[in-house]
Design a protein around this motif. Structure first.
Motif, mmCIF file in Angstrom:
data_model
loop_
_atom_site.group_PDB
_atom_site.id
_atom_site.type_symbol
_atom_site.label_atom_id
_atom_site.label_comp_id
_atom_site.label_asym_id
_atom_site.label_seq_id
_atom_site.Cartn_x
_atom_site.Cartn_y
_atom_site.Cartn_z
ATOM 1 N N VAL A 31 0.841 -1.192 0.000
ATOM 2 C CA VAL A 31 0.000 0.000 0.000
ATOM 3 C C VAL A 31 0.879 1.246 0.000
ATOM 4 O O VAL A 31 1.766 1.385 0.840
ATOM 5 N N LYS A 32 0.634 2.125 -0.950
ATOM 6 C CA LYS A 32 1.315 3.414 -1.033
ATOM 7 C C LYS A 32 0.241 4.485 -0.988
ATOM 8 O O LYS A 32 -0.320 4.863 -2.015
ATOM 9 N N ARG A 33 -0.076 4.938 0.205
ATOM 10 C CA ARG A 33 -1.191 5.872 0.415
ATOM 11 C C ARG A 33 -0.897 7.266 -0.116
ATOM 12 O O ARG A 33 0.211 7.754 -0.066
ATOM 13 N N CYS A 34 -1.954 7.867 -0.572
ATOM 14 C CA CYS A 34 -1.943 9.246 -1.041
ATOM 15 C C CYS A 34 -2.525 10.101 0.079
ATOM 16 O O CYS A 34 -3.722 10.021 0.353
ATOM 17 N N TYR A 35 -1.698 10.872 0.762
ATOM 18 C CA TYR A 35 -2.173 11.669 1.891
ATOM 19 C C TYR A 35 -2.502 13.100 1.498
ATOM 20 O O TYR A 35 -3.340 13.726 2.119
ATOM 21 N N ASN A 36 -1.849 13.633 0.510
ATOM 22 C CA ASN A 36 -2.105 14.996 0.064
ATOM 23 C C ASN A 36 -2.734 14.922 -1.320
ATOM 24 O O ASN A 36 -2.038 14.760 -2.317
ATOM 25 N N LEU A 37 -4.055 15.019 -1.383
ATOM 26 C CA LEU A 37 -4.753 14.828 -2.653
ATOM 27 C C LEU A 37 -4.316 15.809 -3.726
ATOM 28 O O LEU A 37 -4.386 15.506 -4.911
ATOM 29 N N SER A 38 -3.855 16.977 -3.335
ATOM 30 C CA SER A 38 -3.388 17.949 -4.321
ATOM 31 C C SER A 38 -2.160 17.450 -5.060
ATOM 32 O O SER A 38 -1.845 17.932 -6.136
ATOM 33 N N GLU A 39 -1.464 16.476 -4.487
ATOM 34 C CA GLU A 39 -0.294 15.899 -5.149
ATOM 35 C C GLU A 39 -0.610 14.584 -5.845
ATOM 36 O O GLU A 39 0.222 14.057 -6.561
ATOM 37 N N CYS A 40 -1.814 14.042 -5.609
ATOM 38 C CA CYS A 40 -2.125 12.697 -6.099
ATOM 39 C C CYS A 40 -3.271 12.626 -7.100
ATOM 40 O O CYS A 40 -3.366 11.651 -7.835
ATOM 41 N N VAL A 41 -4.167 13.605 -7.108
ATOM 42 C CA VAL A 41 -5.365 13.529 -7.940
ATOM 43 C C VAL A 41 -5.496 14.795 -8.782
ATOM 44 O O VAL A 41 -5.391 15.906 -8.269
ATOM 45 N N THR A 42 -5.748 14.604 -10.070
ATOM 46 C CA THR A 42 -6.016 15.707 -10.993
ATOM 47 C C THR A 42 -7.431 15.543 -11.541
ATOM 48 O O THR A 42 -7.811 14.449 -11.947
ATOM 49 N N ALA A 43 -8.184 16.623 -11.543
ATOM 50 C CA ALA A 43 -9.498 16.617 -12.190
ATOM 51 C C ALA A 43 -9.289 16.900 -13.670
ATOM 52 O O ALA A 43 -8.626 17.861 -14.042
ATOM 53 N N VAL A 44 -9.832 16.044 -14.518
ATOM 54 C CA VAL A 44 -9.742 16.196 -15.971
ATOM 55 C C VAL A 44 -11.130 16.566 -16.477
ATOM 56 O O VAL A 44 -12.095 15.849 -16.217
ATOM 57 N N ILE A 45 -11.213 17.679 -17.186
ATOM 58 C CA ILE A 45 -12.499 18.206 -17.636
ATOM 59 C C ILE A 45 -12.445 18.456 -19.135
ATOM 60 O O ILE A 45 -11.551 19.144 -19.617
ATOM 61 N N LYS A 46 -13.398 17.919 -19.842
ATOM 62 C CA LYS A 46 -13.550 18.218 -21.269
ATOM 63 C C LYS A 46 -14.714 19.191 -21.398
ATOM 64 O O LYS A 46 -15.778 18.980 -20.829
ATOM 65 N N THR A 47 -14.492 20.260 -22.112
ATOM 66 C CA THR A 47 -15.539 21.252 -22.303
ATOM 67 C C THR A 47 -15.503 21.758 -23.736
ATOM 68 O O THR A 47 -14.543 21.524 -24.470
ATOM 69 N N ALA A 48 -16.547 22.423 -24.115
ATOM 70 C CA ALA A 48 -16.618 23.063 -25.434
ATOM 71 C C ALA A 48 -17.400 24.366 -25.266
ATOM 72 O O ALA A 48 -18.616 24.339 -25.080
ATOM 73 N N ARG A 49 -16.663 25.450 -25.251
ATOM 74 C CA ARG A 49 -17.267 26.790 -25.164
ATOM 75 C C ARG A 49 -18.092 26.986 -23.888
ATOM 76 O O ARG A 49 -19.093 27.695 -23.903
ATOM 77 N N ARG A 50 -17.674 26.356 -22.793
ATOM 78 C CA ARG A 50 -18.410 26.520 -21.532
ATOM 79 C C ARG A 50 -17.434 26.758 -20.376
ATOM 80 O O ARG A 50 -17.471 26.068 -19.370
ATOM 81 N N PRO A 51 -16.567 27.758 -20.511
ATOM 82 C CA PRO A 51 -15.592 27.997 -19.438
ATOM 83 C C PRO A 51 -16.255 28.388 -18.123
ATOM 84 O O PRO A 51 -15.704 28.116 -17.052
ATOM 85 N N HIS A 52 -17.435 28.995 -18.185
ATOM 86 C CA HIS A 52 -18.135 29.367 -16.953
ATOM 87 C C HIS A 52 -18.478 28.132 -16.118
ATOM 88 O O HIS A 52 -18.464 28.187 -14.890
ATOM 89 N N LEU A 53 -18.746 26.996 -16.776
ATOM 90 C CA LEU A 53 -19.026 25.766 -16.029
ATOM 91 C C LEU A 53 -17.753 25.195 -15.408
ATOM 92 O O LEU A 53 -17.783 24.657 -14.300
ATOM 93 N N VAL A 54 -16.643 25.303 -16.108
ATOM 94 C CA VAL A 54 -15.364 24.847 -15.552
ATOM 95 C C VAL A 54 -15.030 25.681 -14.315
ATOM 96 O O VAL A 54 -14.595 25.149 -13.296
ATOM 97 N N LEU A 55 -15.262 26.975 -14.389
ATOM 98 C CA LEU A 55 -15.016 27.847 -13.233
ATOM 99 C C LEU A 55 -15.933 27.481 -12.067
ATOM 100 O O LEU A 55 -15.504 27.474 -10.909
ATOM 101 N N ARG A 56 -17.180 27.157 -12.360
ATOM 102 C CA ARG A 56 -18.116 26.756 -11.311
ATOM 103 C C ARG A 56 -17.647 25.451 -10.659
ATOM 104 O O ARG A 56 -17.690 25.296 -9.440
ATOM 105 N N LEU A 57 -17.189 24.489 -11.461
ATOM 106 C CA LEU A 57 -16.660 23.226 -10.945
ATOM 107 C C LEU A 57 -15.450 23.486 -10.046
ATOM 108 O O LEU A 57 -15.372 22.956 -8.929
ATOM 109 N N ALA A 58 -14.527 24.309 -10.513
ATOM 110 C CA ALA A 58 -13.333 24.623 -9.723
ATOM 111 C C ALA A 58 -13.720 25.263 -8.390
ATOM 112 O O ALA A 58 -13.167 24.911 -7.338
#
Length: 174
Positions: A31-58
């Motif tokens: 087991v190699k635990r991930c304790y700091n999610l900011s170093e272990c997980v990236t959110a991947v978002i596909k969008t098309a002309r909807r940056p306002h939704l990406v900002l809302r998600l963030a």
């Protein structure tokens, strides 16, 4: 080709729809635990002309989790956006917002291009209209992948009245 359980079967689909073996817990030595999610997980978002939704998600990630995880948004819409929108995008820490050169390349190719840029151990594939809520448990997502032989973890998507949603991860016991 997968082995066929029934040796008398000569049809190629004999082994289709077989249930995979259950996920197994890893021995503690592996087991190699991930304790700091900011170093272990990236959110991947596909969008098309909807940056306002990406900002809302963030913003929903920051508001509900209290931190920013890296995010990569791939936009295959027409660019560039007005300066005001580009300024808003630039203020979001840990957001890499890519406006592609090709228009309307599709969801799969756009996601693939974003995933190719991931530098963390895991990525969380998100639609641009997703909203994280308190129940969205990224920690459990990472724990499942850290402590089992699972390669993929999925969650239940709940729709809200505002055409957003969130993932709900549950433990292996449920």
């Amino acid at each position: 080709q997968a082995p066929v359980d029934n040796p008398d079967c000569n049809f190629p689909a004999c082994n289709i729809n077989k249930r995979p073996p259950p996920v197994k817990l890893l021995p503690s030595s592996e087991v190699k635990r991930c304790y700091n999610l900011s170093e272990c997980v990236t959110a991947v978002i596909k969008t098309a002309r909807r940056p306002h939704l990406v900002l809302r998600l963030a913003q929903s990630i920051r508001d509900t989790k209290g931190y920013d995880i890296p995010m990569i948004a791939y936009d295959d819409g027409v660019g560039p956006y007005p300066d005001e929108m580009m300024s808003k995008i630039a203020t979001v820490s840990n957001l890499k917002y890519i406006i592609g050169d090709e228009k309307d390349i599709g969801i799969a190719l756009g996601r693939t291009r974003a995933v190719e840029m991931v530098e963390t151990k895991y990525f969380l594939l998100c639609d641009d209209d997703l909203i994280f809520e308190v129940i969205t448990d990224i920690e459990l997502f990472a724990e499942i992948l850290d402590t089992t032989d699972a390669s993929v973890a999925g969650g239940k998507f709940h729709r809200t009245k505002l055409f957003g949603g969130y993932f709900h991860f549950t433990s292996l016991d449920n």
